[in-house]
Design a protein around this motif. Structure first.
Motif, PDB file in Angstrom:
ATOM      1  N   GLU B  69      31.086  32.130  21.871  1.00  0.00           N
ATOM      2  CA  GLU B  69      30.610  30.799  22.235  1.00  0.00           C
ATOM      3  C   GLU B  69      30.139  30.817  23.680  1.00  0.00           C
ATOM      4  OE1 GLU B  69      33.811  31.658  20.037  1.00  0.00           O
ATOM      5  OE2 GLU B  69      34.346  30.934  22.023  1.00  0.00           O
ATOM      6  N   ARG B  70      28.922  30.353  23.889  1.00  0.00           N
ATOM      7  CA  ARG B  70      28.362  30.316  25.244  1.00  0.00           C
ATOM      8  C   ARG B  70      29.233  29.469  26.166  1.00  0.00           C
ATOM      9  NH1 ARG B  70      25.250  26.931  27.666  1.00  0.00           N
ATOM     10  NH2 ARG B  70      24.425  27.668  29.653  1.00  0.00           N
ATOM     11  N   ALA B  71      29.914  28.499  25.590  1.00  0.00           N
ATOM     12  CA  ALA B  71      30.754  27.625  26.398  1.00  0.00           C
ATOM     13  C   ALA B  71      31.858  28.409  27.103  1.00  0.00           C
ATOM     14  CB  ALA B  71      31.379  26.546  25.518  1.00  0.00           C
ATOM     15  N   HIS B  72      32.320  29.476  26.485  1.00  0.00           N
ATOM     16  CA  HIS B  72      33.450  30.216  27.040  1.00  0.00           C
ATOM     17  C   HIS B  72      33.016  31.479  27.768  1.00  0.00           C
ATOM     18  CE1 HIS B  72      36.048  28.161  23.743  1.00  0.00           C
ATOM     19  NE2 HIS B  72      35.862  27.399  24.786  1.00  0.00           N
ATOM     20  N   ASP B  73      31.701  31.611  28.008  1.00  0.00           N
ATOM     21  CA  ASP B  73      31.140  32.760  28.720  1.00  0.00           C
ATOM     22  C   ASP B  73      31.934  33.136  29.965  1.00  0.00           C
ATOM     23  OD1 ASP B  73      27.480  32.858  28.735  1.00  0.00           O
ATOM     24  OD2 ASP B  73      29.004  34.061  27.726  1.00  0.00           O
ATOM     25  N   VAL B  74      32.201  34.441  30.092  1.00  0.00           N
ATOM     26  CA  VAL B  74      32.740  34.944  31.343  1.00  0.00           C
ATOM     27  C   VAL B  74      31.760  36.000  31.817  1.00  0.00           C
ATOM     28  CG1 VAL B  74      34.600  36.210  32.460  1.00  0.00           C
ATOM     29  CG2 VAL B  74      35.132  34.511  30.725  1.00  0.00           C
ATOM     30  N   LYS B  75      31.203  35.788  32.993  1.00  0.00           N
ATOM     31  CA  LYS B  75      30.234  36.775  33.463  1.00  0.00           C
ATOM     32  C   LYS B  75      30.287  36.895  34.972  1.00  0.00           C
ATOM     33  CE  LYS B  75      26.860  33.131  32.547  1.00  0.00           C
ATOM     34  NZ  LYS B  75      25.908  32.608  31.571  1.00  0.00           N
ATOM     35  N   TRP B  76      30.194  38.137  35.440  1.00  0.00           N
ATOM     36  CA  TRP B  76      30.230  38.392  36.871  1.00  0.00           C
ATOM     37  C   TRP B  76      28.815  38.575  37.394  1.00  0.00           C
ATOM     38  CZ3 TRP B  76      34.886  41.662  38.931  1.00  0.00           C
ATOM     39  CH2 TRP B  76      36.072  41.155  38.365  1.00  0.00           C
ATOM     40  N   ILE B  77      27.985  39.268  36.613  1.00  0.00           N
ATOM     41  CA  ILE B  77      26.574  39.429  36.951  1.00  0.00           C
ATOM     42  C   ILE B  77      25.802  39.242  35.657  1.00  0.00           C
ATOM     43  CG2 ILE B  77      26.678  41.952  36.734  1.00  0.00           C
ATOM     44  CD1 ILE B  77      24.475  42.122  38.857  1.00  0.00           C
ATOM     45  N   TRP B  78      24.724  38.490  35.700  1.00  0.00           N
ATOM     46  CA  TRP B  78      23.948  38.247  34.490  1.00  0.00           C
ATOM     47  C   TRP B  78      22.521  37.924  34.892  1.00  0.00           C
ATOM     48  CZ3 TRP B  78      26.863  34.843  37.035  1.00  0.00           C
ATOM     49  CH2 TRP B  78      26.396  33.532  37.212  1.00  0.00           C
ATOM     50  N   ALA B 148      32.826  23.495  43.095  1.00  0.00           N
ATOM     51  CA  ALA B 148      32.265  23.576  44.447  1.00  0.00           C
ATOM     52  C   ALA B 148      31.111  24.566  44.549  1.00  0.00           C
ATOM     53  CB  ALA B 148      33.360  23.973  45.429  1.00  0.00           C
ATOM     54  N   CYS B 149      31.133  25.619  43.725  1.00  0.00           N
ATOM     55  CA  CYS B 149      30.106  26.655  43.865  1.00  0.00           C
ATOM     56  C   CYS B 149      28.740  26.099  43.485  1.00  0.00           C
ATOM     57  CB  CYS B 149      30.430  27.842  42.964  1.00  0.00           C
ATOM     58  SG  CYS B 149      29.127  29.103  42.982  1.00  0.00           S
ATOM     59  N   PRO B 150      27.787  26.138  44.427  1.00  0.00           N
ATOM     60  CA  PRO B 150      26.459  25.595  44.112  1.00  0.00           C
ATOM     61  C   PRO B 150      25.589  26.549  43.306  1.00  0.00           C
ATOM     62  CG  PRO B 150      26.765  25.940  46.491  1.00  0.00           C
ATOM     63  CD  PRO B 150      27.869  26.626  45.802  1.00  0.00           C
ATOM     64  N   TYR B 151      26.136  27.710  42.928  1.00  0.00           N
ATOM     65  CA  TYR B 151      25.337  28.713  42.240  1.00  0.00           C
ATOM     66  C   TYR B 151      25.812  28.970  40.820  1.00  0.00           C
ATOM     67  CZ  TYR B 151      24.044  29.490  47.078  1.00  0.00           C
ATOM     68  OH  TYR B 151      23.630  29.304  48.358  1.00  0.00           O
ATOM     69  N   GLY B 152      26.878  28.323  40.408  1.00  0.00           N
ATOM     70  CA  GLY B 152      27.397  28.580  39.066  1.00  0.00           C
ATOM     71  C   GLY B 152      27.854  30.009  38.907  1.00  0.00           C
ATOM     72  N   ALA B 153      28.416  30.590  39.981  1.00  0.00           N
ATOM     73  CA  ALA B 153      28.735  32.015  39.958  1.00  0.00           C
ATOM     74  C   ALA B 153      30.086  32.324  39.336  1.00  0.00           C
ATOM     75  CB  ALA B 153      28.700  32.570  41.381  1.00  0.00           C
ATOM     76  N   ARG B 154      30.918  31.316  39.152  1.00  0.00           N
ATOM     77  CA  ARG B 154      32.290  31.565  38.725  1.00  0.00           C
ATOM     78  C   ARG B 154      32.513  31.252  37.265  1.00  0.00           C
ATOM     79  NH1 ARG B 154      36.510  31.367  42.415  1.00  0.00           N
ATOM     80  NH2 ARG B 154      35.890  31.917  44.520  1.00  0.00           N
ATOM     81  N   SER B 155      33.465  31.993  36.668  1.00  0.00           N
ATOM     82  CA  SER B 155      33.797  31.799  35.260  1.00  0.00           C
ATOM     83  C   SER B 155      35.279  31.522  35.124  1.00  0.00           C
ATOM     84  CB  SER B 155      33.462  33.035  34.432  1.00  0.00           C
ATOM     85  OG  SER B 155      32.167  33.492  34.714  1.00  0.00           O
ATOM     86  N   VAL B 180      40.428  31.715  37.188  1.00  0.00           N
ATOM     87  CA  VAL B 180      38.989  31.796  37.462  1.00  0.00           C
ATOM     88  C   VAL B 180      38.676  33.198  37.958  1.00  0.00           C
ATOM     89  CG1 VAL B 180      37.156  30.928  38.979  1.00  0.00           C
ATOM     90  CG2 VAL B 180      38.810  29.356  38.005  1.00  0.00           C
ATOM     91  N   GLU B 181      37.468  33.687  37.658  1.00  0.00           N
ATOM     92  CA  GLU B 181      37.070  34.994  38.167  1.00  0.00           C
ATOM     93  C   GLU B 181      35.592  34.993  38.502  1.00  0.00           C
ATOM     94  OE1 GLU B 181      38.324  36.897  34.402  1.00  0.00           O
ATOM     95  OE2 GLU B 181      36.344  37.819  34.473  1.00  0.00           O
ATOM     96  N   MET B 182      35.182  35.950  39.355  1.00  0.00           N
ATOM     97  CA  MET B 182      33.771  36.150  39.625  1.00  0.00           C
ATOM     98  C   MET B 182      33.600  37.529  40.256  1.00  0.00           C
ATOM     99  SD  MET B 182      35.126  34.994  42.522  1.00  0.00           S
ATOM    100  CE  MET B 182      34.960  35.235  44.277  1.00  0.00           C
ATOM    101  N   CYS B 183      32.373  37.911  40.493  1.00  0.00           N
ATOM    102  CA  CYS B 183      32.051  39.204  41.093  1.00  0.00           C
ATOM    103  C   CYS B 183      32.848  39.403  42.375  1.00  0.00           C
ATOM    104  CB  CYS B 183      30.557  39.257  41.393  1.00  0.00           C
ATOM    105  SG  CYS B 183      30.082  40.470  42.640  1.00  0.00           S
ATOM    106  N   ASN B 184      33.387  40.603  42.554  1.00  0.00           N
ATOM    107  CA  ASN B 184      34.165  40.881  43.763  1.00  0.00           C
ATOM    108  C   ASN B 184      33.490  41.941  44.635  1.00  0.00           C
ATOM    109  OD1 ASN B 184      34.541  43.192  42.288  1.00  0.00           O
ATOM    110  ND2 ASN B 184      36.772  43.190  42.389  1.00  0.00           N
ATOM    111  N   PHE B 185      32.156  42.120  44.427  1.00  0.00           N
ATOM    112  CA  PHE B 185      31.419  43.158  45.175  1.00  0.00           C
ATOM    113  C   PHE B 185      32.103  44.510  45.019  1.00  0.00           C
ATOM    114  CE2 PHE B 185      27.756  41.356  46.464  1.00  0.00           C
ATOM    115  CZ  PHE B 185      27.547  40.971  47.787  1.00  0.00           C
ATOM    116  N   CYS B 186      32.797  44.715  43.893  1.00  0.00           N
ATOM    117  CA  CYS B 186      33.486  45.977  43.639  1.00  0.00           C
ATOM    118  C   CYS B 186      34.357  46.417  44.807  1.00  0.00           C
ATOM    119  CB  CYS B 186      32.476  47.077  43.316  1.00  0.00           C
ATOM    120  SG  CYS B 186      31.904  47.016  41.613  1.00  0.00           S
TER     121      CYS B 186
END
Lengths: 386, 245, 130
Positions: B69-78, B148-155, B180-186
């Motif tokens: 389901e797109r609603a539950h998408d978890v993505k760090w880079i897309w 708060a994120c203006p970029y929708g970067a977090r899942s 919550v999670e998002m890209c951590n620049f490795c």
């Protein structure tokens, strides 16, 4: 607790009401257990719309809680005697509303077991931290004020002098809880529906309309069920307050609409478009928003006309309309509308699921249960003295 | 002359120290603060072939789950279309230039991150080296950072992610539901002197990663020689992901 | 007379139920066994068994905060070697299988740590499990 035993005595109607509330609560608890097990994925929330029904209720109810100040301020600061009998009802409504707020926040959390982290790692930069502080403080204030004043009344003595500064403190505190709640939204740079200085004033105006509207309705119910009459003047004064604050609230909404649509900036416009006409084929809230507007207009017609406002039956209808209109506008309209379209321009519908609605109803039932018990106590004490 | 060459040596040594491996000396490794940034060359990346090498590498490296389901998408880079990633930059003629292609978007690790400002428990914070970091142990799942994120970067993990990870990588934990999670620049790879997974995986070398504080770095060279744009710069967030147009 | 019978009878029944955990195993002929752990070769480079039994949670929490929040990723063990502060990478490198080590005591003590919601077991164990 003061006169708690009074809440354990009641007629058949009373116990049926309590029983019905407990059933709703039990069903909600079951749904919440399911939510704990599977996660918030059982709600209709999504990556784009991350706050929905729960936070909408919280936002609306903070306003109702703050509205106690509408009766406390005139009575304690300006000696407006007519509100004498009604202040306790306002304070108990505040207690019940703040409790509902805290419960709605709790069920919305992904890791509720970690809620104490907010106290363990206080973060003054975060408005949410301050929201916890002011809400908890307000609950404590009203519990103390309500308990002390009712306790003193029961013993037929004046309340202790130290309670007066506490009551005075609750006045700016009430304004602060709703201002801080508005700050949760109005400081976020990426959410253009909320990024307006007018949000906090709008919140206060709608709070001081919806709260007293509910208080008027509760007073009418209480008058019917118990032999307790706060007086015609109190109700009429409250209705005047509802009238003016509702006018201000509608005015504020129209101000927002003007700024957004006259400036013709696409992003802010898109949120209003989603709410009122739909966007990209998604229009789940359109009928609700227009209903909210219609209710607001009709209620104002009833409230502004002195002849209608003086008619208690019409006043009751107007109050229900005010409450419903603001519940929609400040609840789902504001919260969901802020998230759609998303920062990347995606339009995602949000529709609450059955478990979500069940949990929501259960928390409302908890609120009404608290209200019932507290009012029963207050009325029983009054009756004893009479 | 001697001074300049000394500076050059010091600069290079500093650069090496910041990106070298072999960090096992001593219990604490307080490196001099870098400022990590990514530069994405849209001329090399905007392909219509639907390449997702960077996404696949990130998902593999970090056990990012896939939900139907797109609603539950978890993505760090897309990937997002240009007019969605840069809504303020588009024009009626943008279509021609980018012909419906998409570009990678991820957490910008902003200089002035609103997500960090709003977190009530400091589960997300900005490190000295610029990375906006996430502590999954402390996150209470309030999702304020996502608002708060203006970029929708977090899942957010709406459901348990573990069963939905294609191939579990034991070198990195999964997350649990409710955080919550998002890209951590490795950051875990940077600590070992390796480049981020997406950067390594890009066949076109369209993703460049480096230290903005080092004037000799590749990222600085690119920013000096090419025109770069960032997403929503007017918001004052100071994003550290640059896109070369 | 019948009141006394009921009261005494009720009391006896209550006492029996309330002390059930104490006498049930003895009566059924089963006794609880202490957990049997699969131990690896060599000495633990981070502390004695007594220390670990008492404080491994403290150690893990400290390591967690040091790695995640302070980027202090390595630690020098009692044997002088440098190790990464990692549950999967260091602890489980020797203790390998959580089912025959960690879970044994945790199950016995009815403790449910949340580590495993996120942290994985090393690759050989996963492959064996498949």
């Amino acid at each position: 607790m003061v006169a708690l035993e009074k809440a354990l005595v009641g007629n058949r109607r009373y116990w049926t009401w309590i029983g019905a509330l407990l059933v709703v609560i039990a069903l909600g608890v079951l749904s919440y257990l399911r939510q704990l097990q599977f996660g918030l994925g059982i709600t209709g929330l999504s990556r784009d719309v991350t706050w929905g029904l729960y936070i909408a209720q919280f936002t609306f109810l903070v306003g109702v809680a703050a509205s106690a100040v509408v009766v406390v301020l005139p009575y304690y600061l300006h000696n407006y005697r007519a509100f004498g009998k009604i202040t306790i009802l306002g304070e108990f409504l505040a207690i019940s509303a703040v409790t509902m707020c805290l419960l709605f926040i709790f069920v919305d959390m992904g890791q509720p077991g970690r809620v104490l982290n907010v106290l363990l790692y206080p973060t003054p930069d975060s408005i949410m931290f301050w929201d916890m502080v002011v809400l908890s403080g307000y609950l404590l204030l009203n519990a103390v004020i309500g308990g002390i004043t009712l306790g003193a009344e029961r013993k037929d003595v004046p309340p202790p002098r130290w309670i007066l500064p506490v009551i005075i403190l609750s006045i700016p505190w009430a304004v602060s809880i709703h201002t801080v709640t508005a700050f949760l939204y109005s400081g976020l740079p990426g959410r253009h529906l909320w990024l307006t200085a007018l949000l906090a004033p709008r919140f206060l105006a709608s709070a001081f309309a919806s709260g007293p509207a509910l208080l008027i309705l509760l007073t009418m119910v209480v008058r019917r069920l118990a032999r307790f009459d706060p007086g015609q003047e109190a109700i009429q004064k409250l209705s005047l307050i509802v009238t003016y604050t509702m006018i201000i609230n509608v005015f504020f909404v129209l101000m927002e609409v003007f700024t957004v649509f006259y400036s013709q900036i696409p992003e802010p416009m898109s949120h209003f478009q989603f709410l009122f006409v739909g966007l990209d084929g998604h229009a789940p809230l359109v009928p609700w928003m227009w209903a909210s507007m219609a209710l607001a207009v009709i209620s104002l017609v009833l409230l502004i006309t002195p002849r209608y406002r003086a008619n208690e039956r019409l006043l009751a209808v107007a109050c229900v309309m005010v409450f419903a209109s603001l519940w929609i506008d400040k609840g789902m309209g504001l919260i969901v509308g802020g998230f759609v379209p998303s920062p990347l321009g995606h339009v995602t519908s949000y529709v609450p699921t059955l478990p979500e609605v069940s949990i929501t109803l259960a928390i409302w039932a908890v609120g009404f249960l608290m209200l019932t018990v507290l009012y029963k106590m207050a009325l029983a004490v009054r009756e004893e003295l009479a | 002359m001697a001074g300049l060459s000394a500076l050059a040596v010091a600069g290079k040594r500093g650069f090496d120290a910041l990106t070298d491996g072999g960090r096992a000396e001593g219990a604490t490794e307080r490196r001099p603060a870098a400022r990590w940034a990514m530069v994405i060359d849209l001329r090399k990346c905007v392909n219509e072939g639907g390449c997702t090498d960077c996404i696949a590498a990130c998902d593999r490296a970090h056990n990012v789950p896939h939900f139907d389901e797109r609603a539950h998408d978890v993505k760090w880079i897309w990937r997002e279309p240009f007019e969605k990633a840069f809504a303020d930059h588009g024009s009626p003629y943008t279509e021609d230039a980018f012909k419906g292609a998409s570009l990678p978007v991820l957490c910008n690790h902003c200089d002035n991150p609103p997500c960090v400002r709003v977190c009530p428990v400091k589960a997300t914070w900005k490190r000295d080296d610029g990375i906006v970091m996430m502590d999954y142990h402390r996150c209470i799942g309030c999702r304020y950072c996502m608002a708060a994120c203006p970029y929708g970067a977090r899942s957010f993990n709406w459901l348990d992610p573990r069963p939905r990870v294609k191939e579990l990588n034991p070198d990195f934990p999964t997350r649990t539901k409710g955080v919550v999670e998002m890209c951590n620049f490795c950051e875990e790879r940077l600590a070992k002197g390796r480049a981020p997974a997406c950067v390594e995986a890009c066949g076109e070398q369209a993703l460049v990663f480096g230290n903005l504080h080092d004037p000799g770095s590749e990222v600085r060279r690119l920013l000096r020689t090419r025109h770069a744009i960032r997403r929503k710069p007017e918001l004052g967030t100071g994003p550290n992901v640059y896109y070369l147009v | 007379m019948s009141d006394r019978v009921l009261i005494v009878g009720g009391l006896v029944l209550f006492l029996a139920l309330v002390t059930l955990p104490l006498w049930f195993n003895v009566a059924a002929g089963t006794t609880s066994k202490l957990p049997e752990l699969t131990l690896p070769e060599g000495k633990d480079p981070f502390g004695t068994a007594e220390y670990m039994r008492a404080s491994h949670m403290d150690l893990l929490m400290t390591w967690r905060d040091e790695v995640v929040r302070n980027q202090e990723r390595t630690v020098v063990g009692l044997d002088g070697k440098t190790y990464a502060k990692s549950l999967t990478g260091t602890c489980l490198a020797c203790h390998v299988n959580r089912a025959t080590f960690c879970d044994r005591c945790h199950d016995y003590a009815a403790v449910k740590p949340t580590c495993w919601e996120c942290h994985l077991e090393p690759r050989p164990v996963q492959r064996a499990a498949q």
